[in-house]
Write a protein that holds these residues in place. Structure first.
Motif, PDB file in Angstrom:
ATOM      1  N   ALA A 192      13.985  -7.942 -21.193  1.00 25.61           N
ATOM      2  CA  ALA A 192      13.103  -8.684 -22.104  1.00 25.61           C
ATOM      3  C   ALA A 192      11.702  -8.837 -21.511  1.00 25.61           C
ATOM      4  O   ALA A 192      10.697  -8.739 -22.230  1.00 25.61           O
ATOM      5  CB  ALA A 192      13.709 -10.055 -22.413  1.00 25.61           C
ATOM      6  N   GLN A 193      11.619  -9.061 -20.197  1.00 21.72           N
ATOM      7  CA  GLN A 193      10.312  -9.195 -19.543  1.00 21.72           C
ATOM      8  C   GLN A 193       9.551  -7.874 -19.584  1.00 21.72           C
ATOM      9  O   GLN A 193       8.346  -7.848 -19.853  1.00 21.72           O
ATOM     10  CB  GLN A 193      10.484  -9.655 -18.098  1.00 21.72           C
ATOM     11  CG  GLN A 193       9.162  -9.908 -17.374  1.00 21.72           C
ATOM     12  CD  GLN A 193       8.347 -11.011 -18.015  1.00 21.72           C
ATOM     13  OE1 GLN A 193       8.831 -12.137 -18.164  1.00 21.72           O
ATOM     14  NE2 GLN A 193       7.118 -10.710 -18.429  1.00 21.72           N
ATOM     15  N   CYS A 195       9.845  -5.625 -21.797  1.00 20.46           N
ATOM     16  CA  CYS A 195       9.426  -5.452 -23.192  1.00 20.46           C
ATOM     17  C   CYS A 195       8.167  -6.263 -23.481  1.00 20.46           C
ATOM     18  O   CYS A 195       7.207  -5.750 -24.062  1.00 20.46           O
ATOM     19  CB  CYS A 195      10.562  -5.859 -24.144  1.00 20.46           C
ATOM     20  SG  CYS A 195      11.966  -4.716 -24.158  1.00 20.46           S
ATOM     21  N   ARG A 196       8.159  -7.522 -23.060  1.00 21.17           N
ATOM     22  CA  ARG A 196       6.974  -8.371 -23.274  1.00 21.17           C
ATOM     23  C   ARG A 196       5.751  -7.770 -22.595  1.00 21.17           C
ATOM     24  O   ARG A 196       4.660  -7.744 -23.168  1.00 21.17           O
ATOM     25  CB  ARG A 196       7.234  -9.782 -22.741  1.00 21.17           C
ATOM     26  CG  ARG A 196       8.108 -10.636 -23.616  1.00 21.17           C
ATOM     27  CD  ARG A 196       8.083 -12.098 -23.193  1.00 21.17           C
ATOM     28  NE  ARG A 196       8.696 -12.295 -21.889  1.00 21.17           N
ATOM     29  CZ  ARG A 196      10.000 -12.517 -21.692  1.00 21.17           C
ATOM     30  NH1 ARG A 196      10.818 -12.560 -22.728  1.00 21.17           N
ATOM     31  NH2 ARG A 196      10.477 -12.713 -20.478  1.00 21.17           N
ATOM     32  N   ASP A 197       5.952  -7.283 -21.384  1.00 21.47           N
ATOM     33  CA  ASP A 197       4.843  -6.677 -20.647  1.00 21.47           C
ATOM     34  C   ASP A 197       4.293  -5.437 -21.355  1.00 21.47           C
ATOM     35  O   ASP A 197       3.129  -5.066 -21.144  1.00 21.47           O
ATOM     36  CB  ASP A 197       5.294  -6.289 -19.231  1.00 21.47           C
ATOM     37  CG  ASP A 197       5.598  -7.496 -18.352  1.00 21.47           C
ATOM     38  OD1 ASP A 197       5.178  -8.616 -18.718  1.00 21.47           O
ATOM     39  OD2 ASP A 197       6.261  -7.314 -17.307  1.00 21.47           O
ATOM     40  N   ASP A 199       4.081  -5.122 -24.661  1.00 20.06           N
ATOM     41  CA  ASP A 199       3.663  -5.489 -26.019  1.00 20.06           C
ATOM     42  C   ASP A 199       4.761  -5.234 -27.040  1.00 20.06           C
ATOM     43  O   ASP A 199       4.503  -4.825 -28.170  1.00 20.06           O
ATOM     44  CB  ASP A 199       2.377  -4.739 -26.418  1.00 20.06           C
ATOM     45  CG  ASP A 199       1.733  -5.321 -27.668  1.00 20.06           C
ATOM     46  OD1 ASP A 199       1.952  -6.514 -27.951  1.00 20.06           O
ATOM     47  OD2 ASP A 199       1.036  -4.570 -28.386  1.00 20.06           O
ATOM     48  N   ASP A 201       7.844  -7.199 -29.004  1.00 23.11           N
ATOM     49  CA  ASP A 201       8.352  -8.537 -29.318  1.00 23.11           C
ATOM     50  C   ASP A 201       9.851  -8.470 -29.589  1.00 23.11           C
ATOM     51  O   ASP A 201      10.290  -7.763 -30.512  1.00 23.11           O
ATOM     52  CB  ASP A 201       7.643  -9.102 -30.549  1.00 23.11           C
ATOM     53  CG  ASP A 201       6.137  -9.215 -30.342  1.00 23.11           C
ATOM     54  OD1 ASP A 201       5.731  -9.590 -29.223  1.00 23.11           O
ATOM     55  OD2 ASP A 201       5.384  -8.917 -31.285  1.00 23.11           O
ATOM     56  N   CYS A 231      13.401  -4.624 -30.683  1.00 24.58           N
ATOM     57  CA  CYS A 231      12.023  -5.131 -30.502  1.00 24.58           C
ATOM     58  C   CYS A 231      11.116  -4.521 -31.549  1.00 24.58           C
ATOM     59  O   CYS A 231      11.408  -3.469 -32.118  1.00 24.58           O
ATOM     60  CB  CYS A 231      11.494  -4.733 -29.133  1.00 24.58           C
ATOM     61  SG  CYS A 231      12.490  -5.245 -27.737  1.00 24.58           S
TER      62      CYS A 231
END
Length: 235
Positions: A192-193, A195-197, A199, A201, A231
């Motif tokens: 998840a991290q 993925c966030r890094d 861009d 969601d 995502c």
């Protein structure tokens, strides 16, 4: 010269089994069994019909082929030459529509065709590469703003070791010994991290469970062993 994000021993491992990809009673039986679950979940979120899809780490094409049959226009990519040849041959024999395969790394394709895909799938692959976060970034680069990216992999904890390695490889012999390496398993929080890094969601998470007595798989809320992430790319 760019170093490919691939482990030669992993490619060789799957290459040696390539001729058995489409044997539903072979080492790939679990993939055939879970494929309808993966396919339906992806289709429910992303509505595959008419979409342009890239399947990263497609292997012999089990998921790629089924997405094409749902009406998507699919490109399957992998670095395992033998597995890709099997996928291409199966597509020819089965007359699968709207599908092609290429031997190319995700990072290379991302540089070549950024933002060209409505949907990106990367299933059962991240735990086999040296730098999984690099693949996640490539997935994000490949998908259009607002498009979908799907991952599936294996959690890293004692239960996952017991079920995915001891159980699946040694006790039940569902997979060849050495298919998975515990140190390469990925916690959902880590993925998840990444993925966030990149861009992306996080939209949904599902676990995948298996009952060895009934030999049945199902999706659930339990992500302690096998799990899937959906995502969307930021717009």
């Amino acid at each position: 010269m760019t170093t490919l994000n691939a482990d030669p021993s992993e490619l060789a491992k799957f290459g040696e089994l390539a001729h058995r990809w489409w044997d539903t009673e072979s080492e790939f039986k679990p993939l055939h069994q879970i494929n309808p679950l993966r396919l339906d979940w992806i289709d429910q979120q992303a509505r595959l019909i008419g979409k342009r899809v890239v399947d990263i780490g497609c292997g012999g094409g089990i998921l790629s082929d089924s997405m094409a049959r749902r009406g998507a226009n699919v490109l399957g990519i992998d670095l395992a030459t033998k597995a890709l040849k099997v996928a291409q041959l199966h597509a020819l024999e089965a007359q699968t529509p709207n599908i092609e395969y290429r031997e190319v790394a995700a990072e290379v394709l991302a540089a070549e065709a950024p933002g060209q895909f409505d949907v990106v799938t990367c299933m059962e692959m991240l735990e086999h590469v040296p730098e999984p976060a690099s693949v996640v970034r490539a997935c994000s680069a490949l998908v259009k703003p607002g498009g979908w990216v799907f991952f599936s992999t294996i959690n890293r904890n004692a239960r996952a070791f017991l079920f995915a390695i001891v159980g699946a490889e040694h006790v039940l012999k569902m997979l060849p010994k050495g298919t998975h390496e515990y140190a390469r398993f990925i916690r959902p929080s880590e993925l998840a991290q990444w993925c966030r890094d990149a861009d992306l969601d996080l939209q949904a998470t599902r676990g995948m469970e298996y009952n060895p007595l009934t030999q049945r798989y199902w999706l659930s809320g339990d992500t302690s062993v096998n799990y899937l992430l959906a995502c969307r790319k930021g717009t």
